[in-house]
Design an enzyme around this catalytic site. Structure first.
Site, PDB file in Angstrom:
ATOM      1  N   ASP A 193       0.878  -1.171   0.000  1.00 34.36           N
ATOM      2  CA  ASP A 193       0.000   0.000   0.000  1.00 34.36           C
ATOM      3  C   ASP A 193       0.911   1.215   0.000  1.00 34.36           C
ATOM      4  O   ASP A 193       2.128   1.101   0.139  1.00 34.36           O
ATOM      5  CB  ASP A 193      -0.927   0.002   1.223  1.00 34.36           C
ATOM      6  CG  ASP A 193      -2.237   0.738   0.945  1.00 34.36           C
ATOM      7  OD1 ASP A 193      -2.179   1.916   0.552  1.00 34.36           O
ATOM      8  OD2 ASP A 193      -3.307   0.140   1.118  1.00 34.36           O
ATOM      9  N   HIS A 270      -3.138   3.420  -4.597  1.00 35.81           N
ATOM     10  CA  HIS A 270      -2.458   3.072  -3.339  1.00 35.81           C
ATOM     11  C   HIS A 270      -1.033   2.583  -3.609  1.00 35.81           C
ATOM     12  O   HIS A 270      -0.554   1.640  -2.962  1.00 35.81           O
ATOM     13  CB  HIS A 270      -3.245   1.997  -2.583  1.00 35.81           C
ATOM     14  CG  HIS A 270      -4.498   2.507  -1.942  1.00 35.81           C
ATOM     15  ND1 HIS A 270      -4.489   3.297  -0.809  1.00 35.81           N
ATOM     16  CD2 HIS A 270      -5.797   2.334  -2.270  1.00 35.81           C
ATOM     17  CE1 HIS A 270      -5.740   3.588  -0.468  1.00 35.81           C
ATOM     18  NE2 HIS A 270      -6.549   3.030  -1.353  1.00 35.81           N
ATOM     19  N   GLU A 326     -10.086   2.782  -4.885  1.00 31.30           N
ATOM     20  CA  GLU A 326      -9.772   4.176  -4.588  1.00 31.30           C
ATOM     21  C   GLU A 326      -8.682   4.787  -5.470  1.00 31.30           C
ATOM     22  O   GLU A 326      -7.977   5.697  -5.057  1.00 31.30           O
ATOM     23  CB  GLU A 326      -9.401   4.332  -3.111  1.00 31.30           C
ATOM     24  CG  GLU A 326     -10.535   3.974  -2.169  1.00 31.30           C
ATOM     25  CD  GLU A 326     -10.179   4.166  -0.708  1.00 31.30           C
ATOM     26  OE1 GLU A 326     -11.076   4.541   0.072  1.00 31.30           O
ATOM     27  OE2 GLU A 326      -9.013   3.925  -0.333  1.00 31.30           O
TER      28      GLU A 326
END
Length: 688
Positions: A193, A270, A326
């Protein structure tokens, strides 16, 4: 004490026998509750003469011997032939006796124990039930009964985020022990991440010599301090990673407990840590600028495929998780290479560009004998027929996936995000936000009513997720996991007809004691405070059921009870996500209530909530006005906020007016503080 084996010493306080008659029995304190239990009179007591017998292979028998060492069954030796009386038989049988890869049957009478299954996994799960059944008094007495058991869902998972804060392999193994004890079978290992890369990749050593280390101890300090990385030998370096030998060790350890580890390699978003290390994979070509891989360059696919080849070599899992959540996609809109890719591939949007990337990576994994799982954003731009969707933004992603013929795993934040507060927030360690009690987790039903029987079969199961923005220590991590993950273990295993909250709560209290004795740090369920006191009782006031007119719409994500929310007499609880608080984003809260007739009023008030982490703010100012005719308004009060938006902890504040006035219409306006992406939440406008 060796704390990473949950089965050592006394593990359970589980069966209370008031008498020998079936009607006197309280039941069994087993989690998850078996599908079927038939109680008999009497019991079986393990003695020094008791022996195991099994028709498993010599290798499997030795594996069981090693596994049981140190448990309440660890002193029972294996015999070479069937023992008859005073024995515990563990036998593989054909599917006419026990059906299902994880199913088992247990028969206990005064002569002994017979555990049957048609797979070694079934034998293993039956042993977990036997371990939980052992009496707390002498660890040797088992009640006479017959259990037929099998899981409701094939996927029962726990998500472990080690990117934002790193946790070593012994911690991971410790959680695997607890998972096995409660019959969970999937560990979703979030290895990469933006906050740190945690898996050794031989071809790209900078991922672990640089991208795994931050010059800040706390994630929040790193977040506001530039979000930079540092060399491993920097004196300030905080972080870590797993070597490939570590990975193999943990994967083997999990396999011995019949748990499959699914690795996650985040893409396309990410990915700040990768792009800080290899900026040529970003749209700008510069470190610390982009968060998403550049889809327009073949270097991105070369990198991802090389990484995945090493991941495939380390993890035998059928599935590889590729993230997909995202991604901002903002840089793709102006990146010449991404725009060229879109033109060449006849793509109409950046959503379709992400879908192009997902499909291409999926084909690569399919060509190497693997399948993909991704967060529900992988639906955007088009979903391939073989992808499995992990639905986290509510249940909608899972519903959409199965209606398209895809498989789905349900993990909606409302029920499954275990990084939320689990009790009164002012008594709890820092959390990301939200309020999620054990009871609410237990109330989750993974199969929505809108699905047909055939569609419901595509729901593979459930998963509990823990994200570690605010979880820096192993103790804090365990505090957030247990006992809430036990509720999901039962949801994933037990048929809905045997689930009962009061009974589960009693069993969970026992499980918390067991976990604590074995060196875990569970939330003290026995001291639970519960929801905000105001939320338990309806409040009566003049505006109940009256018409509310909105100048600005509420968010569909936090609609609560729609247009009746503010006048239904129901107060909100500790957190904005409880379907009682109504949310407004990037706008003022501005409503007018029609009392129906001119009325004497003495008070108008409403409460707001603030939590900095998820951008929930108190209003900058509140203006309360009244009118007799609905056209001409008099200001009753202007109330300024005196609580700083920089406060990290949860805040509540009432904004109101008291006095004497006559009015039919009340206008209540709360001004946003102007922070982009900010929310306003209120629960009830009380008029007296």
């Amino acid at each position: 004490m060796n704390t990473h084996n949950i089965f050592k010493s006394v593990l359970f306080s589980t069966l209370l026998l008031i008498g020998n008659s079936c009607s006197d029995r309280k039941g069994i304190d087993v989690i998850p509750m078996p599908r079927s239990v038939e109680y008999h009179s009497g019991n079986f007591t393990i003695s020094p003469e008791t022996k195991f017998y099994t028709n498993l292979s010599a290798e499997s028998r030795q594996a069981l011997t090693d596994y049981l060492e140190g448990t309440s069954l660890g002193s029972v030796p294996f015999a070479e032939s069937a023992t008859g009386n005073n024995g515990i038989e563990l036998n593989l049988c054909d599917s006419s006796i026990v059906t299902g890869n994880e199913a088992y049957r247990i028969e206990i009478d005064k002569k002994g124990v017979r555990l049957s299954a048609n797979t070694e996994t079934g034998i293993f799960y039956g042993l977990q039930t036997l371990l939980q059944l052992l009496n707390n008094g002498d660890n040797k007495t088992l009640p006479a009964l017959t259990i037929n058991d099998s899981p409701r869902f094939p996927y029962r998972g726990l998500h472990l985020d080690v990117s934002r804060h790193f946790f070593d392999k012994e911690f991971v193994k410790k959680q695997l022990n607890a998972m096995a004890y409660f019959k969970m079978n999937r560990l979703h290992w979030h290895l990469t991440d933006g906050a740190g890369w945690r898996i050794e990749i031989k071809k790209y050593p900078r991922l672990t010599s640089f991208a795994a280390w931050r010059p800040f101890d706390k994630l929040n300090d790193w977040w506001v301090g530039g979000r930079t990385f540092c060399e491993q030998d920097d004196p300030r370096a905080v972080g870590g990673y797993y070597t490939q030998d570590d990975i193999r060790e943990v994967v083997a350890y999990a396999a011995e407990r019949h748990i499959t580890i699914i690795p996650e390699i985040e893409m396309p978003g990410h990915s700040e840590e990768v792009l800080a290390t290899y900026p040529e994979l970003s749209c700008s070509g510069k470190p610390y600028v982009n968060a998403d891989f550049c889809i327009g360059t073949e270097k991105t696919f070369e990198f991802l495929e090389n990484v995945l080849l090493e991941v495939i070599d380390l993890f035998p899992s059928e599935y590889i998780h590729i993230g997909g959540d995202e991604a901002s996609k903002s840089s793709w809109k102006t990146c010449p290479r991404c725009q060229k890719r879109m033109a060449d591939e006849h793509l109409n949007s950046v959503d379709e560009l992400q879908s192009y990337m997902i499909h291409r990576i999926e084909k690569f994994l399919n060509d190497h004998g693997r399948k993909i799982i991704g967060w529900d954003e992988i639906i955007e731009g088009g979903l391939s027929p073989t992808a499995t969707v992990m639905s986290w933004r509510g249940e909608e992603g899972g519903i959409k996936a199965v209606k398209a013929g895809n498989q789905a795993i349900m993990t909606p934040g409302k029920y499954c995000y275990l990084d939320a507060f689990q009790d009164a927030p002012n008594t709890q360690p820092m959390a990301i936000g939200g309020y999620l009690t054990l009871e609410k987790v237990y109330s989750f039903e993974p199969v929505p009513d809108s699905l047909s029987t055939k569609e419901a079969e595509l729901i593979l199961g459930v998963q509990g997720n823990v994200w570690t923005e605010h979880i820096p220590t192993p103790e804090h991590y365990e505090y957030m996991i247990y006992p809430r993950i036990l509720a999901l273990a039962e949801i994933g295993w037990s048929p809905s007809e045997v689930k009962k909250w009061d009974n589960f709560h009693t069993r969970a209290l026992q499980a918390v004691n067991i976990l604590r004795e074995q060196g875990y740090n569970p939330f003290p369920l026995e001291k639970e405070i519960g929801d905000k006191p105001e939320s338990y009782q309806k409040v009566n006031h003049l505006a109940i059921g009256k018409k509310v007119t909105y100048a600005n719409p509420y968010s569909n994500h936090y609609a609560a009870q729609g247009e009746k929310t503010l006048v239904d007499g129901v107060r909100g609880g500790w957190m904005y996500n409880d379907d009682r608080w109504q949310g407004f984003i990037d706008c003022d809260f501005d409503v007018t209530i029609d009392l129906g007739k001119e009325t004497d009023i003495k008070q108008v008030c409403a409460e707001f909530i603030q939590l900095k982490g998820p951008y929930v703010w108190l209003p900058k100012q509140v203006i309360i006005s009244s009118s007799v005719d609905g056209e001409h308004y008099d200001t009753l009060a202007t109330v300024d906020n005196d609580i700083s938006p920089d406060i990290e902890t949860l805040q509540f504040k009432e904004f109101g007016w008291e006095g004497n006035a006559k009015a039919r219409y009340i206008r209540y306006k709360a001004l946003s503080n102007g922070i982009t992406g900010g929310w306003l939440f209120t629960d009830e406008i009380r008029i007296k």
